[in-house]
Design a protein around this motif. Sequence first.
Motif, PDB file in Angstrom:
ATOM      1  N   GLU A 276      18.577   0.177  36.225  1.00 32.90           N
ATOM      2  CA  GLU A 276      16.443  -0.259  36.121  1.00 32.90           C
ATOM      3  C   GLU A 276      16.101  -1.535  34.840  1.00 32.90           C
ATOM      4  N   SER A 277      16.064  -0.446  34.214  1.00 32.43           N
ATOM      5  CA  SER A 277      15.751  -0.407  32.613  1.00 32.43           C
ATOM      6  C   SER A 277      16.563  -0.427  31.916  1.00 32.43           C
ATOM      7  N   ASP A 278      16.097  -0.651  30.032  1.00 30.54           N
ATOM      8  CA  ASP A 278      17.072  -0.091  29.067  1.00 30.54           C
ATOM      9  C   ASP A 278      16.852   1.465  29.164  1.00 30.54           C
ATOM     10  N   ARG A 279      17.311   2.247  29.596  1.00 33.29           N
ATOM     11  CA  ARG A 279      16.586   3.464  28.872  1.00 33.29           C
ATOM     12  C   ARG A 279      16.757   4.064  28.365  1.00 33.29           C
ATOM     13  N   LEU A 280      17.303   3.933  27.469  1.00 30.51           N
ATOM     14  CA  LEU A 280      17.312   4.469  26.567  1.00 30.51           C
ATOM     15  C   LEU A 280      15.973   4.270  24.894  1.00 30.51           C
ATOM     16  N   ALA A 281      16.046   2.875  25.419  1.00 31.21           N
ATOM     17  CA  ALA A 281      14.824   2.094  24.428  1.00 31.21           C
ATOM     18  C   ALA A 281      13.564   2.719  25.078  1.00 31.21           C
ATOM     19  N   VAL A 282      13.621   2.582  26.806  1.00 31.57           N
ATOM     20  CA  VAL A 282      12.344   3.125  27.046  1.00 31.57           C
ATOM     21  C   VAL A 282      11.577   4.401  27.132  1.00 31.57           C
ATOM     22  N   MET A 283      12.504   4.895  27.382  1.00 23.78           N
ATOM     23  CA  MET A 283      12.542   6.745  26.851  1.00 23.78           C
ATOM     24  C   MET A 283      12.399   6.877  25.584  1.00 23.78           C
ATOM     25  N   ALA A 284      13.023   7.013  24.944  1.00 27.87           N
ATOM     26  CA  ALA A 284      12.619   6.609  23.177  1.00 27.87           C
ATOM     27  C   ALA A 284      11.274   6.657  22.733  1.00 27.87           C
ATOM     28  N   THR A 285      10.916   4.955  23.524  1.00 28.89           N
ATOM     29  CA  THR A 285       9.621   4.419  23.097  1.00 28.89           C
ATOM     30  C   THR A 285       8.571   4.926  24.017  1.00 28.89           C
ATOM     31  N   GLY A 286       8.449   5.895  24.938  1.00 27.04           N
ATOM     32  CA  GLY A 286       7.474   6.399  25.511  1.00 27.04           C
ATOM     33  C   GLY A 286       7.531   8.174  25.029  1.00 27.04           C
ATOM     34  N   LEU A 287       8.853   8.531  25.053  1.00 25.55           N
ATOM     35  CA  LEU A 287       8.455  10.379  24.229  1.00 25.55           C
ATOM     36  C   LEU A 287       8.048   9.496  22.941  1.00 25.55           C
ATOM     37  N   ARG A 288       7.874   9.479  22.006  1.00 26.87           N
ATOM     38  CA  ARG A 288       7.837   9.009  20.309  1.00 26.87           C
ATOM     39  C   ARG A 288       6.564   8.770  21.101  1.00 26.87           C
ATOM     40  N   ALA A 289       5.515   7.833  22.131  1.00 21.71           N
ATOM     41  CA  ALA A 289       4.206   8.248  21.784  1.00 21.71           C
ATOM     42  C   ALA A 289       3.029   9.016  22.414  1.00 21.71           C
ATOM     43  N   ILE A 290       4.215   9.311  23.212  1.00 21.70           N
ATOM     44  CA  ILE A 290       3.533  11.625  23.745  1.00 21.70           C
ATOM     45  C   ILE A 290       4.052  12.269  22.359  1.00 21.70           C
TER      46      ILE A 290
ATOM     47  N   THR B 206      10.226  20.522  20.157  1.00 22.89           N
ATOM     48  CA  THR B 206       9.011  21.427  19.882  1.00 22.89           C
ATOM     49  C   THR B 206       9.103  23.187  20.140  1.00 22.89           C
ATOM     50  N   GLY B 207      10.433  23.056  20.241  1.00 23.92           N
ATOM     51  CA  GLY B 207      10.230  24.566  20.343  1.00 23.92           C
ATOM     52  C   GLY B 207      10.133  25.511  20.788  1.00 23.92           C
ATOM     53  N   GLY B 208       9.008  24.459  22.101  1.00 21.70           N
ATOM     54  CA  GLY B 208       8.838  25.334  23.734  1.00 21.70           C
ATOM     55  C   GLY B 208       6.573  24.742  23.684  1.00 21.70           C
ATOM     56  N   ALA B 209       6.433  24.485  21.752  1.00 25.63           N
ATOM     57  CA  ALA B 209       4.786  24.218  21.922  1.00 25.63           C
ATOM     58  C   ALA B 209       4.672  22.623  22.749  1.00 25.63           C
ATOM     59  N   PRO B 210       3.351  22.985  23.018  1.00 27.01           N
ATOM     60  CA  PRO B 210       3.619  21.539  24.570  1.00 27.01           C
ATOM     61  C   PRO B 210       3.156  19.952  23.400  1.00 27.01           C
ATOM     62  N   LEU B 211       3.831  18.597  24.031  1.00 28.99           N
ATOM     63  CA  LEU B 211       3.660  17.650  23.592  1.00 28.99           C
ATOM     64  C   LEU B 211       2.561  17.617  23.231  1.00 28.99           C
ATOM     65  N   ALA B 212       1.882  16.395  22.776  1.00 28.04           N
ATOM     66  CA  ALA B 212       0.712  16.195  22.643  1.00 28.04           C
ATOM     67  C   ALA B 212       0.088  15.240  23.672  1.00 28.04           C
ATOM     68  N   GLY B 213       1.297  14.596  24.149  1.00 28.21           N
ATOM     69  CA  GLY B 213       0.050  13.420  25.038  1.00 28.21           C
ATOM     70  C   GLY B 213      -0.128  12.535  24.955  1.00 28.21           C
ATOM     71  N   GLY B 214      -1.653  11.950  26.066  1.00 30.15           N
ATOM     72  CA  GLY B 214      -2.622  11.643  25.277  1.00 30.15           C
ATOM     73  C   GLY B 214      -2.175   9.867  25.590  1.00 30.15           C
TER      74      GLY B 214
ATOM     75  N   LEU C 217       3.079  17.779  32.642  1.00 30.96           N
ATOM     76  CA  LEU C 217       2.945  17.982  33.072  1.00 30.96           C
ATOM     77  C   LEU C 217       2.987  19.449  31.504  1.00 30.96           C
ATOM     78  N   ALA C 218       4.109  19.023  30.721  1.00 28.39           N
ATOM     79  CA  ALA C 218       3.668  20.396  29.406  1.00 28.39           C
ATOM     80  C   ALA C 218       3.229  19.239  28.313  1.00 28.39           C
ATOM     81  N   ALA C 219       1.806  18.826  28.259  1.00 22.72           N
ATOM     82  CA  ALA C 219       1.848  18.083  27.294  1.00 22.72           C
ATOM     83  C   ALA C 219       0.357  17.959  27.353  1.00 22.72           C
ATOM     84  N   THR C 220       0.072  18.627  25.833  1.00 23.63           N
ATOM     85  CA  THR C 220      -1.582  18.939  25.610  1.00 23.63           C
ATOM     86  C   THR C 220      -2.730  18.245  26.443  1.00 23.63           C
ATOM     87  N   ASP C 221      -2.875  16.599  26.680  1.00 22.37           N
ATOM     88  CA  ASP C 221      -3.491  15.954  26.960  1.00 22.37           C
ATOM     89  C   ASP C 221      -2.844  14.753  27.742  1.00 22.37           C
ATOM     90  N   ALA C 222      -4.319  14.279  28.754  1.00 20.80           N
ATOM     91  CA  ALA C 222      -2.801  13.247  29.809  1.00 20.80           C
ATOM     92  C   ALA C 222      -1.917  12.722  29.831  1.00 20.80           C
TER      93      ALA C 222
END
Length: 432
Positions: free
Chosen positions: A341-355, A371-379, A399-404
Amino acid sequence: MRPLSGRAGVPGDKSISHRALMLSALAVGESVVEGLLEGEDVLATAAAMRAMGATIERGADGRWTIHGVGVGGLLQPDQALDMGNSGTSTRLLMGLVASHPITATFIGDASLSKRPMNRVIAPLSEMGAEINASPGGRLPLMLRGLCPAVPIEYCLPVASAQVKSAVLLAGLNTPGVTRVIEPVPTRDHSERMLRGFGAELTVEEDGDGARVISIRGEAELTPQHIVVPGDPSSAAFPTVAALIVPGSEIVIGNVGLNPTRAGVYDVLRMMGADIEFVDRREVGGEPVADLRVRASTLRGIEVPPDIAPSMIDEFPILFVAAALAEGRTITRGLEELRVKESDRLAVMATGLRAIGARVEEAEEGLVIDGTGGAPLAGGATIATHLDHRIAMSFAVAGLAATDAVTIDDMTPVQTSFPVFTELMRGLGAELR
């Protein structure tokens, strides 16, 4: 991060729901389907089969009854078949139409209209169908079927259950034997269900270990009563959510565990996930179990490339799990994800870096340092590109991020998992 708890049931399996409607519509008599996924993709299949002569009704109890027209009995549709966002509907229905003496025009939404159909066009053209597609082999597309079509032996150049299924469905109304050679196994719902409806279908291995699937055409299908198991792809989202939110323990009932589909659970367990299969059983020819999932310390692994076909749709949510794991996760052999439905590799890489995740994107996969279990930054706000699995994956990551984490558009989730938000909230997830 509030722990998730409770019991939930996911909607019916999307792949099985599509095929149940199509084969019921080709049987003579009344079939009944329980547990059908009532998402937009499956409803597009129902609408198309109605347009070609089948009577399809939903009862107040949620059971669907289908009065079929018989193999060879599809009627000329009065207008274009609108596939919405459903690539599965499009490719499988192209196979059905290819061996019937009718002409159908396939249209879809903006996302589907970007997806190339050449992989299906090639074998169906060999069988005699005349296909006029938009540039790049895309929708809108007009297909004129040939009856009798020409039986072929087709070796899949790329692992694809949709291409395999399209050729087998075309073979249903083709005299003689149509064969598909599958060097890498893909989901086998079509083979199981075709046999269940009475088609003469065999599966053998050749000298190189490839699967050779043969179907004898001009089949007569017998009506069936089908109970659709819960979709393992949908179940992967609450599963990963429970694994990465500390203190969580949930049960997901009635999940289909077809070995050609359930690779994500094998990979998560390789990573240390506490997933227990409870009350294993068989429903309608498909293996099923309840999943008990507990929060776990996940470890990065190198995902075996040969497992990719059995979990191709689950890689976006696996990438989220990898982002919270200890160490490095390496994935390869995922070129197919670039034409979803999208280029899932590119879209996931971009989104994960953003959080806040550490991700390297390669041509055929991602490398993720967790992260070894530490929350992602989110935001961050995530662009889903009209892709339902991207939307759900980042909702879980949040659900596993510090900021929404904000998702730009959750409406695509209606295609496959219309009760996603409601189900997750019922388990205690904070989704607004």
